[in-house]
Design a protein around this motif. Structure first.
Motif, PDB file in Angstrom:
ATOM      1  N   PHE A   1       0.826  -1.203   0.000  1.00  0.00           N
ATOM      2  CA  PHE A   1       0.000   0.000   0.000  1.00  0.00           C
ATOM      3  C   PHE A   1       0.865   1.261   0.000  1.00  0.00           C
ATOM      4  N   PHE A   2       1.803   1.348   0.925  1.00  0.00           N
ATOM      5  CA  PHE A   2       2.644   2.546   0.973  1.00  0.00           C
ATOM      6  C   PHE A   2       3.545   2.639  -0.256  1.00  0.00           C
ATOM      7  N   GLY A   3       3.929   1.495  -0.803  1.00  0.00           N
ATOM      8  CA  GLY A   3       4.733   1.526  -2.018  1.00  0.00           C
ATOM      9  C   GLY A   3       3.965   2.094  -3.190  1.00  0.00           C
ATOM     10  N   VAL A   4       2.750   1.621  -3.411  1.00  0.00           N
ATOM     11  CA  VAL A   4       1.976   2.105  -4.553  1.00  0.00           C
ATOM     12  C   VAL A   4       1.512   3.540  -4.329  1.00  0.00           C
ATOM     13  N   LEU A   5       1.251   3.916  -3.064  1.00  0.00           N
ATOM     14  CA  LEU A   5       0.901   5.306  -2.759  1.00  0.00           C
ATOM     15  C   LEU A   5       2.074   6.232  -3.044  1.00  0.00           C
ATOM     16  N   THR A   6       3.272   5.825  -2.645  1.00  0.00           N
ATOM     17  CA  THR A   6       4.470   6.617  -2.918  1.00  0.00           C
ATOM     18  C   THR A   6       4.731   6.709  -4.415  1.00  0.00           C
ATOM     19  N   LEU A   7       4.513   5.607  -5.119  1.00  0.00           N
ATOM     20  CA  LEU A   7       4.677   5.593  -6.574  1.00  0.00           C
ATOM     21  C   LEU A   7       3.788   6.644  -7.224  1.00  0.00           C
ATOM     22  N   MET A   8       2.531   6.667  -6.864  1.00  0.00           N
ATOM     23  CA  MET A   8       1.584   7.598  -7.481  1.00  0.00           C
ATOM     24  C   MET A   8       1.869   9.042  -7.068  1.00  0.00           C
TER      25      MET A   8
ATOM     26  N   LEU B   1      11.204   4.498  -6.097  1.00  0.00           N
ATOM     27  CA  LEU B   1      11.407   3.747  -4.860  1.00  0.00           C
ATOM     28  C   LEU B   1      10.094   3.124  -4.389  1.00  0.00           C
ATOM     29  N   GLY B   2       9.000   3.873  -4.560  1.00  0.00           N
ATOM     30  CA  GLY B   2       7.695   3.307  -4.227  1.00  0.00           C
ATOM     31  C   GLY B   2       7.369   2.108  -5.091  1.00  0.00           C
ATOM     32  N   LEU B   3       7.754   2.169  -6.364  1.00  0.00           N
ATOM     33  CA  LEU B   3       7.514   1.040  -7.270  1.00  0.00           C
ATOM     34  C   LEU B   3       8.257  -0.207  -6.795  1.00  0.00           C
ATOM     35  N   ILE B   4       9.530  -0.038  -6.452  1.00  0.00           N
ATOM     36  CA  ILE B   4      10.323  -1.191  -5.998  1.00  0.00           C
ATOM     37  C   ILE B   4       9.779  -1.735  -4.687  1.00  0.00           C
ATOM     38  N   MET B   5       9.406  -0.825  -3.777  1.00  0.00           N
ATOM     39  CA  MET B   5       8.854  -1.266  -2.497  1.00  0.00           C
ATOM     40  C   MET B   5       7.545  -2.018  -2.700  1.00  0.00           C
ATOM     41  N   CYS B   6       6.711  -1.512  -3.598  1.00  0.00           N
ATOM     42  CA  CYS B   6       5.444  -2.193  -3.890  1.00  0.00           C
ATOM     43  C   CYS B   6       5.691  -3.592  -4.442  1.00  0.00           C
ATOM     44  N   LEU B   7       6.665  -3.720  -5.333  1.00  0.00           N
ATOM     45  CA  LEU B   7       6.973  -5.037  -5.898  1.00  0.00           C
ATOM     46  C   LEU B   7       7.436  -6.011  -4.820  1.00  0.00           C
TER      47      LEU B   7
ATOM     48  N   LEU C   1      -7.004  -2.091  -7.302  1.00  0.00           N
ATOM     49  CA  LEU C   1      -6.373  -0.775  -7.337  1.00  0.00           C
ATOM     50  C   LEU C   1      -4.916  -0.844  -7.788  1.00  0.00           C
ATOM     51  N   PHE C   2      -4.267  -1.983  -7.572  1.00  0.00           N
ATOM     52  CA  PHE C   2      -2.855  -2.059  -7.913  1.00  0.00           C
ATOM     53  C   PHE C   2      -2.598  -1.854  -9.405  1.00  0.00           C
ATOM     54  N   PRO C   3      -3.252  -2.594 -10.310  1.00  0.00           N
ATOM     55  CA  PRO C   3      -2.991  -2.329 -11.731  1.00  0.00           C
ATOM     56  C   PRO C   3      -3.476  -0.960 -12.180  1.00  0.00           C
ATOM     57  N   VAL C   4      -4.561  -0.456 -11.587  1.00  0.00           N
ATOM     58  CA  VAL C   4      -5.079   0.863 -11.974  1.00  0.00           C
ATOM     59  C   VAL C   4      -4.076   1.951 -11.617  1.00  0.00           C
ATOM     60  N   ILE C   5      -3.618   1.932 -10.348  1.00  0.00           N
ATOM     61  CA  ILE C   5      -2.652   2.941  -9.912  1.00  0.00           C
ATOM     62  C   ILE C   5      -1.340   2.784 -10.668  1.00  0.00           C
ATOM     63  N   ALA C   6      -0.935   1.544 -10.911  1.00  0.00           N
ATOM     64  CA  ALA C   6       0.308   1.315 -11.652  1.00  0.00           C
ATOM     65  C   ALA C   6       0.223   1.938 -13.044  1.00  0.00           C
ATOM     66  N   TRP C   7      -0.928   1.801 -13.680  1.00  0.00           N
ATOM     67  CA  TRP C   7      -1.082   2.345 -15.036  1.00  0.00           C
ATOM     68  C   TRP C   7      -1.108   3.871 -15.017  1.00  0.00           C
ATOM     69  N   VAL C   8      -1.859   4.461 -14.083  1.00  0.00           N
ATOM     70  CA  VAL C   8      -1.949   5.924 -14.010  1.00  0.00           C
ATOM     71  C   VAL C   8      -0.584   6.526 -13.651  1.00  0.00           C
ATOM     72  N   ALA C   9       0.097   5.918 -12.685  1.00  0.00           N
ATOM     73  CA  ALA C   9       1.419   6.415 -12.303  1.00  0.00           C
ATOM     74  C   ALA C   9       2.398   6.318 -13.466  1.00  0.00           C
ATOM     75  N   SER C  10       2.275   5.285 -14.285  1.00  0.00           N
ATOM     76  CA  SER C  10       3.159   5.141 -15.447  1.00  0.00           C
ATOM     77  C   SER C  10       2.911   6.237 -16.469  1.00  0.00           C
TER      78      SER C  10
END
Length: 960
Positions: free
Chosen positions: A279-286, A310-316, A432-441
């Motif tokens: 959660f904190f990883g994907v939040l930091t990513l976005m 860093l949020g992306l790596i932490m999320c992974l 939410l994970f793929p949605v946020i991943a796509w928007v952040a990308s």
């Protein structure tokens, strides 16, 4: 000592060497002296790859504090090797880059590389340490050294602000992590990480297991700039670009990533671990991606992009921990691929982000600005820099054919796969994970394009630039070219890393998923068919291109998200409240009166000890074993008591000095009667030097005037003095009356000669059994002497006024600036010429004889200082400086260094720090002679004490 230990220690040794050879900075750029070290270390760690592939891991241990389970144990596996290669490899390129970035004529490059080496050694210590306490020590050293690096340009307010913010936040997290380590020790009884991981099945139900996880994650999140602790990273961009490229792209900010990966085998089976990290990883990513597109400063843009990555790596890593929820090998490996993506992106991020930081540094260095609004059209003047920027930015955006595209596709795969998992009955949140991943990308694509095209294309604005832009020199271009080339090579040939770095690192993070001798299947390729990931990438490019074209028309992307409320405002306001509150509290007791401070200390002293004595029921008296009081002891006690009682009634400072000295000499006689010659010698010389010091101090004070003093003033003094005397007496009598264990003195008496080769037990304790205590004592004394020097020698700034004496003394003010103690007594001056040689000879005898007879380095040094003080009184301090042109502050440093090197030398022999050895040798003329390494340590003590004493005497004696 193994090569792994040496690899950690070498940066610190080279840093110490730079301090010793400070003058060479004018002849050669210090970077050329530093560069070979990271190159050699990188080459060494490269050679460890085939070794680990065949053996799995390597370990070595040095005892440190065995009784507490603290050992300097290094452990090299796939995970630590990966980080060691990043630290030394990127470090080599950063050092080369900094040689051309920093001008030795304008910058304090010597200091810069000193801090950089400290940081490099600390980071290697973090990733190679197996002991939790050693890891924590190196962890905090990274915070301190990064603080020094960020504040390198300390004349800038923003640099010091950013350095302080980074240290406060990361040290706060470090303390939380330390508490988590302590909880792990309470659960497992060991500080060894490997031993703790072996007990995972037996401690998961422990009440302290979850608190330890939360505290360790707090340390990891603060270090790796996870939301909401990310606020320190943008302000840290005030550091020189080489620092940003090293600390904030490849090393320090990855320390939290390392911590999470290292403890994944312990906590990965917990739902809290999965959700918190993911959660904190994907939040930091976005959040980081969204904030990056709003920046106009290139380094600020890279700062928020780093937070996002860093949020992306932490999320992974969080998504990869889902593999612990399955017992089937296929399902477990299915989710473990997220960890593979994290490791691959960790490497990729170091390559493209390091190159981009260096590109921004080149732009700033050659144009004089990082403001994206003033830049543009640089492509024609800086084609090589532009090419590097394109590779780095396109890789960061996840575009083919660069390495960032591959790890970004793997991230999409992991985000899509996690939708099939239901943890804590939160299956709906997994969407939410793929949605946020796509928007952040999409935002990642946008800020990557802004970085390249707003800087290098578009209309030229050279008239707004402080400098005329031109291409950077070859030496500055070579490091980012290497990193950009790696981004291309790893993109086309990703499997170069598959079984050399990625698979061993995965084996370290998920050891439970492997059977004996098994390996993870790591295969990375460009094309997997028309998968959802490919369509997500196409969508990112299309949406990102649309946003880029309409960027200036989107007010949301160009205005602050929250104008009045922000995390930085909360941080600044909280710090301001803490500062104001501490000032209010401090002003209540910091009155400027030494008497008040002594009252606080002694009241707390007597109250706490008296309460402890009462509650423990330790008050007891047993006089059956007391020896009778002899006539000599009675006389000494009487004189001592009368001397002390007369002090409050003295009417002059000279009489105060005489009475105080008399009390000290009476104590010396007690030591003589009790057959403690070492203590008697020390006490006598300390009293002699102290009398001189008192005379020098009192000379600078106004004349003592008898004034009316209120009765309560004396009453308070009497009560406190009596309380301290009574409580100390009661404790001493109780301690000697009731012993619950055997005295440790018997151990020293029995073993001082057998184990240390010395018959003088006191000296053996000081230099051998308790050498570490002595080491800390001389360090404290050295700091005190430097404090006295700084306090007296620091001059007021122009316009400042010196604090006036409460009682003006024109005669003292007239002569104080030229005062130096000197006697006109012909007899004293004549006798001192002979006596000084006798004293010095005796001091050297005490030094060499101390191991078996009364004496030692401390006593010998005090005796030498007494001789020098006698000379200064007889002939003036100028003569001492003439016949002995020694900087006593440097002498103190030499003594400390010698004592430290003696302790470090023991580590070479795989024995604890400051362990000594001795032997008997047949020497010419001397015959059979005992030689002990403790003599070298004692020599360090000798030099340090002489330096400390004379620094204080000379500083107070000549205030000019």
């Amino acid at each position: 000592m193994s090569l792994l230990h040496i690899a950690i220690i070498l940066p610190f040794l080279l840093a110490a060497g730079l301090c010793l050879f400070y003058r060479i900075r004018h002849k050669i750029h210090t970077g050329w002296l530093v560069l070979p070290l990271p190159v050699i270390l990188f080459s060494y760690f490269i050679t460890r790859i085939p070794v680990l592939q065949s053996e799995g891991s390597a370990t070595s241990s040095l005892p440190w504090i065995p009784s507490l389970g603290i050992e300097f144990t290094v452990y090299l596996d796939g995970l630590s090797l990966l980080f060691a290669l990043l630290i030394t490899g990127i470090g080599s390129l950063v050092v080369l880059y900094s040689i051309y970035y920093l001008d030795k004529r304008k910058e304090a490059v010597h200091t810069f590389y000193l801090y950089l080496l400290l940081f490099m050694g600390a980071m290697l210590g973090v990733v190679l340490s197996d002991n939790l306490m050693v890891l924590y020590g190196f962890w905090e050293l990274t915070s301190i050294s990064s603080f020094l690096l960020i504040a390198f340009w300390n004349h800038r307010a923003k640099s010091t602000y950013g350095a302080l913010k980074s240290m406060l936040i990361t040290v706060f997290g470090g303390l939380a992590m330390f508490a988590g380590f302590v909880l792990l020790y309470l659960m497992t009884g060991t500080f060894s990480i490997r031993a703790i991981l072996e007990q995972v099945s037996s401690i998961t139900e422990h009440a302290l297991f979850l608190p330890s996880m939360l505290l360790i994650l707090l340390g990891a999140f603060t270090k790796s700039a996870q939301f909401p602790f990310h606020i320190w990273l943008p302000d840290a961009m005030e550091a020189p670009t080489p620092v940003s490229a090293y600390l904030h792209s490849a090393t320090m900010v990855k320390a939290g990533i390392y911590l999470v990966a290292r403890f994944s085998p312990l906590y990965a089976g917990q739902a809290e671990w999965f959700w918190l990290i993911s959660f904190f990883g994907v939040l930091t990513l976005m959040y980081g991606a969204f904030r990056a597109v709003k920046q106009t400063d290139l380094k600020a843009l890279l700062a928020f992009s780093t937070i996002s990555q860093l949020g992306l790596i932490m999320c992974l890593l969080g998504l990869g921990s889902a593999s612990a929820y399955f017992t089937g090998a296929a399902s477990s490996l299915f989710y473990a691929k997220a960890t593979m993506a994290a490791i691959f992106h960790l490497i990729n991020h170091a390559t493209f982000k390091g190159a981009l930081f260096m590109v921004v540094g080149i732009v700033d260095h050659e144009t004089g600005t990082r403001d994206i609004r003033k830049l543009g059209g640089l492509m024609s003047l800086m084609p090589v820099t532009f090419s590097i920027a394109v590779i780095g930015a396109f890789s960061m955006a996840g575009l083919p054919p660069f390495n960032g595209f591959l790890s970004k596709e793997m991230f999409f795969t992991a985000a899509l796969n996690i939708m099939q998992l239901n943890i804590w009955n939160m299956e709906s949140l997994s969407v939410l994970f793929p949605v946020i991943a796509w928007v952040a990308s999409i935002f990642t694509f946008l800020y990557s394009m802004l970085l390249v095209f707003k800087t290098f294309t578009g209309p030229k604005q050279f008239d707004q630039l402080p400098r005329k832009p031109h291409e950077a020199p070859l030496g500055m271009l070579l490091p980012p070219v290497v990193l950009a080339s790696l981004a291309v090579v790893f993109g086309f040939f990703p499997n170069l890393l598959s079984y050399s770095l990625i698979e061993p690192a995965m084996a370290a993070i998920h050891p439970a998923l492997l059977e004996e001798g098994d390996r993870f299947l790591v295969s990375i390729s460009f094309w997997h068919g028309w998968t959802p990931e490919i369509f997500m990438t196409i969508g990112v490019i299309v949406a990102g291109a649309v946003l880029y074209r309409s960027y200036h028309r989107l007010r949301l992307l160009n205005r602050p998200l929250f104008e009045r409320v922000s995390l930085n405002r909360i941080y600044d306001g909280g710090l301001r409240l803490l500062d104001q509150g501490s000032h209010r509290i401090t002003r209540t007791y910091m009155t400027g009166s030494i008497r008040h401070y002594l009252i606080y200390i002694f009241v707390f002293f007597t109250g706490s000890l008296g309460y402890t004595l009462y509650r423990s029921k330790g008050l007891s008296f047993d006089t059956t074993n007391y020896a009778p009081v002899s006539i000599y002891e009675a006389v000494i006690i009487t004189v001592l008591t009368l001397s002390v009682l007369a002090v409050p009634f003295a009417t002059s400072r000279l009489m105060l000095i005489i009475l105080t000295g008399a009390a000290g000499y009476m104590v010396t006689l007690f030591f003589v009667l009790f057959r403690a010659p070492d203590l008697a010698l020390t006490q006598m010389i300390v009293e002699t030097v102290s009398v001189t010091l008192f005379l020098l101090c009192f000379y600078h004070l106004p004349k003592l005037r008898k004034e009316e003093v209120k009765v309560p003033f004396k009453a308070v003094n009497l009560v406190i003095a009596a309380s301290v005397g009574i409580i100390v007496t009661l404790i001493a009598l109780s301690a000697s009356s009731s012993r619950s264990f055997e005295s440790i003195s018997d151990y020293f008496l029995d073993n001082s000669y057998l184990l240390a080769g010395g018959k003088n037990v006191v000296n053996v304790i000081l230099v051998d059994f308790r050498g570490f205590d002595t080491m800390l004592e001389i360090v404290v004394l050295s700091i005190a002497s430097l404090g006295i020097y700084a306090l007296i020698k620091i001059k007021p700034e122009p316009g400042e006024l010196l604090a006036e004496s409460p009682v003006p003394d024109p005669d003292r003010d007239k002569h104080s600036r030229m005062y130096t103690p000197r006697s006109n007594d012909v007899i004293l001056r004549t006798a001192s010429k002979v006596v000084v040689f006798i004293i010095l000879t005796f001091s050297w005898y005490l030094f060499f004889a101390g191991h078996n007879n009364p004496g030692g380095g401390f006593i010998g040094a005090l005796m030498t200082s007494a001789a020098l003080v006698l000379l200064s009184i007889a002939f003036g301090m100028t003569m001492i400086r003439t016949i002995l042109p020694v900087d006593f502050r440097k002498l103190t440093a030499v003594g400390l260094l010698l004592a430290l090197l003696t302790g470090i030398g023991s580590l070479v022999l795989d024995v604890p720090f400051l362990s000594h050895s001795f032997g008997y040798f047949d020497l010419p003329l001397l015959g059979r002679t005992e030689l002990a390494t403790a003599l070298l340590f004692d020599l360090g003590v000798y030099l340090t004490v002489v330096g400390i004493t004379m620094t204080i005497i000379f500083t107070i004696g000549r205030d000019n």
